[in-house]
Design an enzyme around this catalytic site. Sequence first.
Site, mmCIF file in Angstrom:
data_model
loop_
_atom_site.group_PDB
_atom_site.id
_atom_site.type_symbol
_atom_site.label_atom_id
_atom_site.label_comp_id
_atom_site.label_asym_id
_atom_site.label_seq_id
_atom_site.Cartn_x
_atom_site.Cartn_y
_atom_site.Cartn_z
ATOM 1 N N SER A 297 52.297 48.631 39.993
ATOM 2 C CA SER A 297 53.265 47.543 39.784
ATOM 3 C C SER A 297 54.662 48.147 39.849
ATOM 4 O O SER A 297 54.832 49.362 39.671
ATOM 5 C CB SER A 297 53.031 46.964 38.380
ATOM 6 O OG SER A 297 54.060 46.084 38.016
ATOM 7 N N TYR B 230 50.894 47.341 29.329
ATOM 8 C CA TYR B 230 50.875 47.165 30.787
ATOM 9 C C TYR B 230 51.741 48.225 31.462
ATOM 10 O O TYR B 230 51.319 48.875 32.428
ATOM 11 C CB TYR B 230 51.381 45.758 31.108
ATOM 12 C CG TYR B 230 51.268 45.349 32.552
ATOM 13 C CD1 TYR B 230 50.087 44.818 33.062
ATOM 14 C CD2 TYR B 230 52.363 45.465 33.420
ATOM 15 C CE1 TYR B 230 49.998 44.414 34.388
ATOM 16 C CE2 TYR B 230 52.276 45.070 34.742
ATOM 17 C CZ TYR B 230 51.092 44.537 35.219
ATOM 18 O OH TYR B 230 51.008 44.154 36.542
HETATM 19 P P1 NAD Z 1 44.750 37.768 38.887
HETATM 20 O O1 NAD Z 1 44.609 37.381 37.451
HETATM 21 O O2 NAD Z 1 44.764 36.712 39.927
HETATM 22 O O3 NAD Z 1 43.631 38.806 39.290
HETATM 23 C C1 NAD Z 1 43.136 39.739 38.414
HETATM 24 C C2 NAD Z 1 41.715 39.988 38.796
HETATM 25 O O4 NAD Z 1 41.188 40.962 37.900
HETATM 26 C C3 NAD Z 1 40.845 38.729 38.671
HETATM 27 O O5 NAD Z 1 39.983 38.673 39.808
HETATM 28 C C4 NAD Z 1 40.042 38.977 37.407
HETATM 29 O O6 NAD Z 1 38.766 38.374 37.460
HETATM 30 C C5 NAD Z 1 39.949 40.495 37.445
HETATM 31 N N1 NAD Z 1 39.666 41.096 36.155
HETATM 32 C C6 NAD Z 1 40.380 41.044 35.012
HETATM 33 N N2 NAD Z 1 39.751 41.721 34.037
HETATM 34 C C7 NAD Z 1 38.624 42.218 34.594
HETATM 35 C C8 NAD Z 1 37.568 43.013 34.114
HETATM 36 N N3 NAD Z 1 37.516 43.438 32.840
HETATM 37 N N4 NAD Z 1 36.573 43.340 34.953
HETATM 38 C C9 NAD Z 1 36.577 42.918 36.242
HETATM 39 N N5 NAD Z 1 37.560 42.176 36.759
HETATM 40 C C10 NAD Z 1 38.558 41.830 35.939
HETATM 41 O O7 NAD Z 1 46.042 38.689 38.951
HETATM 42 P P2 NAD Z 1 46.871 39.354 40.130
HETATM 43 O O8 NAD Z 1 48.264 38.967 39.894
HETATM 44 O O9 NAD Z 1 46.248 39.122 41.445
HETATM 45 O O10 NAD Z 1 46.759 40.887 39.708
HETATM 46 C C11 NAD Z 1 46.003 41.840 40.420
HETATM 47 C C12 NAD Z 1 46.572 43.215 40.125
HETATM 48 O O11 NAD Z 1 47.914 43.270 40.633
HETATM 49 C C13 NAD Z 1 46.635 43.562 38.647
HETATM 50 O O12 NAD Z 1 46.291 44.911 38.451
HETATM 51 C C14 NAD Z 1 48.095 43.338 38.313
HETATM 52 O O13 NAD Z 1 48.522 44.130 37.247
HETATM 53 C C15 NAD Z 1 48.758 43.766 39.621
HETATM 54 N N6 NAD Z 1 50.105 43.219 39.780
HETATM 55 C C16 NAD Z 1 50.323 41.879 39.864
HETATM 56 C C17 NAD Z 1 51.625 41.424 40.004
HETATM 57 C C18 NAD Z 1 51.933 39.970 40.132
HETATM 58 O O14 NAD Z 1 53.122 39.609 40.087
HETATM 59 N N7 NAD Z 1 50.975 39.101 40.307
HETATM 60 C C19 NAD Z 1 52.690 42.320 40.062
HETATM 61 C C20 NAD Z 1 52.442 43.665 39.954
HETATM 62 C C21 NAD Z 1 51.133 44.112 39.825
#
Ligand code: NAD
Length: 261
Positions: free
Chosen positions: A143, A156
């Site tokens: 991130s 986080y």
């Molecule tokens: P999201 O909530 O859509 O996806 C998260 C995924 O992780 C989901 O498919 C969920 O089922 C899965 N998950 C959560 N806990 C779990 C567990 N214990 N076991 C298995 N699967 C699990 O979120 P996203 O925004 O797509 O985030 C995906 C990644 O990107 C994360 O690591 C997040 O930190 C990172 N990220 C997101 C953003 C953003 O702005 N959306 C920014 C920076 C980083």
Amino acid sequence: MKLQGKTAFITGSTSGIGLGIATALAKEGCAVALNARKSTNETTELAAKLAKETGVKVIYVPADMSLPAEIHAAVHECEKQLGKVDIIVNNAGIQHVEPIHTFPNEMWDMVIATNLNSAFHTTKAALPGMKERKWGRIINIASAHGLVASPFKSAYVAAKHGMVGLTKCTALEVAEEGITCNAICPGYVWTPLVEKQIPDQMKAHNMSKEDVIKKVMLYNQPTKKFATTEEMGGLAVFLSSDLAASITGTAIPVDGGWVAH
Ligand code: NAD
């Protein structure tokens, strides 16, 4: 098709960035394993839909990414069903927004386990096969919070900084073995994870939804636009390709200029 014959395990890939990356890899001919905690009718349907759309093999492997034993079993299940695991995308992640002095201990542990420890365990489980075949790609979805901090996101930010460190260490350990490891550092991407944190952000900052989006989320993102899951998918495809063989140990921001500040 840049990734014909390759296979990938993408953790936490039933929504958001994980699903965007899985879709992009599959469109380039890569067989993919989707993952979330549990099996449901929706996960079965999602895998079948992606397979139909892309023509590649798509499997679904349930495993809780906060539990080491389930992670190791999941990687071995992918090896069994796909024949090998060439690409690991460590994407599963959760968020908790609260000041440190009231941050629940169990939430700290859960965020570190899901967002950081999981990447160590998938890497440990997949490396023997990658080393044997002298080819591998490990892509850690960190991130912008792996490079800079924001208040109220202690677990986080700590996990994502840790993931950037793990990325460098992994890259150095396997540099001579045809395996690369890189971190993608997204800024704000509009996904369920971001949508879900709006109520807590409203509480923590005492702001309306519109103000949280404008003054907190996109405040630091100079483009003033959310990044997209397709952009994450495009970078993951490039990092997985042979043209990216010399890119390793990096943390690449995809954040509309956020960390340029
Ligand atoms: P999201 O909530 O859509 O996806 C998260 C995924 O992780 C989901 O498919 C969920 O089922 C899965 N998950 C959560 N806990 C779990 C567990 N214990 N076991 C298995 N699967 C699990 O979120 P996203 O925004 O797509 O985030 C995906 C990644 O990107 C994360 O690591 C997040 O930190 C990172 N990220 C997101 C953003 C953003 O702005 N959306 C920014 C920076 C980083």
